[in-house]
Write an enzyme that holds these catalytic residues in place. Structure first.
Site, PDB file in Angstrom:
ATOM      1  N   TYR A 141      35.876   0.897 -12.522  1.00  0.00           N
ATOM      2  CA  TYR A 141      35.937   1.348 -13.911  1.00  0.00           C
ATOM      3  C   TYR A 141      35.123   2.609 -14.165  1.00  0.00           C
ATOM      4  O   TYR A 141      35.372   3.321 -15.131  1.00  0.00           O
ATOM      5  CB  TYR A 141      35.408   0.251 -14.845  1.00  0.00           C
ATOM      6  CG  TYR A 141      36.426  -0.773 -15.264  1.00  0.00           C
ATOM      7  CD1 TYR A 141      37.176  -1.468 -14.326  1.00  0.00           C
ATOM      8  CD2 TYR A 141      36.624  -1.058 -16.606  1.00  0.00           C
ATOM      9  CE1 TYR A 141      38.087  -2.416 -14.719  1.00  0.00           C
ATOM     10  CE2 TYR A 141      37.532  -2.014 -17.013  1.00  0.00           C
ATOM     11  CZ  TYR A 141      38.268  -2.690 -16.061  1.00  0.00           C
ATOM     12  OH  TYR A 141      39.172  -3.635 -16.460  1.00  0.00           O
ATOM     13  N   LYS A 191      37.026  -8.676  -1.426  1.00  0.00           N
ATOM     14  CA  LYS A 191      38.184  -8.368  -0.583  1.00  0.00           C
ATOM     15  C   LYS A 191      37.633  -7.779   0.717  1.00  0.00           C
ATOM     16  O   LYS A 191      37.955  -6.649   1.110  1.00  0.00           O
ATOM     17  CB  LYS A 191      39.114  -7.392  -1.333  1.00  0.00           C
ATOM     18  CG  LYS A 191      40.453  -7.155  -0.654  1.00  0.00           C
ATOM     19  CD  LYS A 191      41.407  -8.333  -0.704  1.00  0.00           C
ATOM     20  CE  LYS A 191      42.662  -8.047   0.112  1.00  0.00           C
ATOM     21  NZ  LYS A 191      43.539  -9.232   0.268  1.00  0.00           N
ATOM     22  N   ASP A 223      42.436 -12.580  -3.545  1.00  0.00           N
ATOM     23  CA  ASP A 223      43.809 -13.086  -3.678  1.00  0.00           C
ATOM     24  C   ASP A 223      43.832 -14.610  -3.588  1.00  0.00           C
ATOM     25  O   ASP A 223      44.496 -15.299  -4.365  1.00  0.00           O
ATOM     26  CB  ASP A 223      44.754 -12.424  -2.657  1.00  0.00           C
ATOM     27  CG  ASP A 223      44.216 -12.384  -1.241  1.00  0.00           C
ATOM     28  OD1 ASP A 223      43.026 -12.741  -1.030  1.00  0.00           O
ATOM     29  OD2 ASP A 223      44.967 -12.011  -0.322  1.00  0.00           O
ATOM     30  N   ASP A 247      37.889  -8.703 -14.312  1.00  0.00           N
ATOM     31  CA  ASP A 247      38.778  -8.480 -15.446  1.00  0.00           C
ATOM     32  C   ASP A 247      40.058  -9.296 -15.267  1.00  0.00           C
ATOM     33  O   ASP A 247      40.506 -10.013 -16.162  1.00  0.00           O
ATOM     34  CB  ASP A 247      39.114  -6.980 -15.560  1.00  0.00           C
ATOM     35  CG  ASP A 247      40.085  -6.699 -16.689  1.00  0.00           C
ATOM     36  OD1 ASP A 247      39.868  -7.217 -17.794  1.00  0.00           O
ATOM     37  OD2 ASP A 247      41.068  -5.975 -16.453  1.00  0.00           O
ATOM     38  N   ASP A 251      41.221 -13.182 -17.257  1.00  0.00           N
ATOM     39  CA  ASP A 251      42.441 -13.426 -18.050  1.00  0.00           C
ATOM     40  C   ASP A 251      43.219 -14.600 -17.461  1.00  0.00           C
ATOM     41  O   ASP A 251      43.736 -15.450 -18.184  1.00  0.00           O
ATOM     42  CB  ASP A 251      43.366 -12.191 -18.058  1.00  0.00           C
ATOM     43  CG  ASP A 251      43.139 -11.312 -19.289  1.00  0.00           C
ATOM     44  OD1 ASP A 251      41.980 -11.219 -19.744  1.00  0.00           O
ATOM     45  OD2 ASP A 251      44.116 -10.722 -19.790  1.00  0.00           O
TER      46      ASP A 251
HETATM   47  C1  IPM Z   1      38.209  -6.892 -21.158  1.00  0.00           C
HETATM   48  C2  IPM Z   1      39.248  -5.873 -21.528  1.00  0.00           C
HETATM   49  C3  IPM Z   1      38.662  -4.488 -21.289  1.00  0.00           C
HETATM   50  C4  IPM Z   1      38.296  -4.392 -19.825  1.00  0.00           C
HETATM   51  C5  IPM Z   1      39.579  -3.336 -21.720  1.00  0.00           C
HETATM   52  C6  IPM Z   1      39.963  -3.429 -23.168  1.00  0.00           C
HETATM   53  C7  IPM Z   1      38.941  -1.994 -21.430  1.00  0.00           C
HETATM   54  O1  IPM Z   1      40.410  -6.087 -20.805  1.00  0.00           O
HETATM   55  O2  IPM Z   1      37.121  -6.888 -21.781  1.00  0.00           O
HETATM   56  O3  IPM Z   1      38.462  -7.693 -20.265  1.00  0.00           O
HETATM   57  O4  IPM Z   1      39.168  -4.120 -18.989  1.00  0.00           O
HETATM   58  O5  IPM Z   1      37.120  -4.593 -19.511  1.00  0.00           O
HETATM   59 MG    MG Z   2      40.372  -7.825 -19.615  1.00  0.00          MG
END
Ligand code: IPM
Ligand code: MG
Length: 357
Positions: A141, A191, A223, A247, A251
């Site tokens: 990032y 990885k 993975d 990240d 999710d």
């Molecule tokens: C998160 C979000 C952010 C990230 C985005 C909005 C930049 O997806 O906080 O997980 O990737 O960190």
């Molecule tokens: Mg995110």
């Protein structure tokens, strides 16, 4: 106690869910006799519209001079075609960096009463209780260069995965500290079969692990970790990983609870204010309609009370109220079963406050 909280409502449903969380904090203030002072500042698309940049200098100053920061969400289609350095997301990355919030804690624990909202089978997710510890201020990032350029008449593009050893060390230590008050297991995700950065990550994890002999350390390739999270999530206690892997995995892990609308997060550094936000995005499709699930943001305030202010009983009270509201069958649209009643954002917030009292 008296605490100064900077509020960054942001974009989309951000302002609605943040308003819900503030009402809950005010109730906590009355009940436990604390004074929370809220100062609003701009971040993301709203800052681009009003100030021309996603993270105005003034916002950084206000955040730095407060005890903690509460954030809604940033981004939306309106700003999608701006150049990278002007996107709302850049504001979020900027504030994480400015406040040196290197550790992002994303706890994932299912509410038994919600197991029907998940697409996974009940016996797989019942009793899941894990924490993703995501490195937040380094890796892909933030590495330089991150650019397009021309080579031999062709466009090429590069992003850089860069870490200092000390940056890897501090996040892995944080994971071990968290595991020591949980079930004493750390899964370090990398990885290492491909990336040099991951091989160093693994080495550092081994070294840090020696300082915590009573905590089990395992390494897992990213993975495989993605697969194991769905196959058998109960094997995990604390997972620690690089920024982008974290990240993606967080999710994925949110689906163990049925909805992205349920998960809180805390971003903390070694000192200074922490930043608390739901892991969901700005959901522009339902913004301004009083439909959003406020529970992730409300749960984020519980993390604020616990990690920034040391208010354990207050944090427990919020989490208990959320559980009770769910056990009693109250649902927002994202977690409702078809045919059942659906509460809007304000009604759900009022329910949490009722159970808090
Ligand atoms: C998160 C979000 C952010 C990230 C985005 C909005 C930049 O997806 O906080 O997980 O990737 O960190
Ligand atoms: Mg995110």
């Amino acid at each position: 106690m008296q605490k100064k909280i900077t509020v960054l409502p942001g974009d989309g449903i951000g302002p609605e869910v943040v308003q819900a969380a503030i009402k809950v904090l005010e109730t906590i203030g009355e009940k436990f006799n604390h004074q929370f002072e809220f100062t609003y500042a701009k971040l993301g698309g709203v800052a681009i519209d009003d100030c021309g940049v996603p993270l105005p200098e003034e916002t950084v100053e206000v955040c730095k001079s407060s005890d903690s920061v509460l954030l809604g969400a940033v981004g939306g289609p309106k700003w999608d075609n701006l150049p990278g350095h002007l996107r709302p997301e850049k504001g979020l990355l900027g504030i994480r960096k400015e406040l040196n919030l290197f550790a992002n804690l994303r706890p994932v624990s299912g509410h038994a009463s919600l197991s029907d909202a998940s697409t996974l089978r009940k016996e797989v997710i019942d009793g899941v209780d894990l924490m993703i510890v995501r490195e937040l201020t380094g890796g892909l990032y933030f590495g330089e260069p991150s650019e397009r350029r021309e080579e031999d008449g062709e466009e090429v593009v590069v992003d850089t995965l860069y870490y200092k050893r000390s940056e890897i060390e501090r996040i892995i230590k944080k994971a071990f500290e968290l595991a020591s008050v949980r079930r004493k297991k750390v899964t370090s995700v990398d990885k290492a079969n491909v990336l040099e950065s991951s091989r160093v990550w693994r080495e550092v994890a081994e070294e840090v692990g020696k300082e915590y002999p009573d905590i089990e350390l395992e390494h897992m390739l990213v993975d495989n970790a993605a697969m194991q999270l769905i196959r058998n999530p109960k094997q995990f206690d604390v997972m620690v990983t690089e920024n982008m892997f974290g990240d993606i995995l967080s999710d994925e892990a949110s689906m163990l609870t049925g909805s992205l609308g349920m998960l809180p997060s805390a971003s903390i550094g070694s000192d200074g204010p922490g930043l608390y936000e739901p892991i969901h995005g700005s959901a522009p499709d339902i913004a301004g309609q009083n439909k959003a699930n406020p529970l992730a943001t409300i749960a984020s305030t519980a993390m604020m009370l616990r990690y920034s202010f040391g208010m354990q009983a207050e944090a427990d009270a919020i989490e208990k109220a959320i559980s009770e509201v769910l056990e009693n069958g109250y649902r927002t649209g994202d977690i409702a079963e078809s045919g059942k009643d659906v509460l809007n954002t304000e009604e759900m917030t009022a329910k949490v406050i009722e159970y808090l009292k």
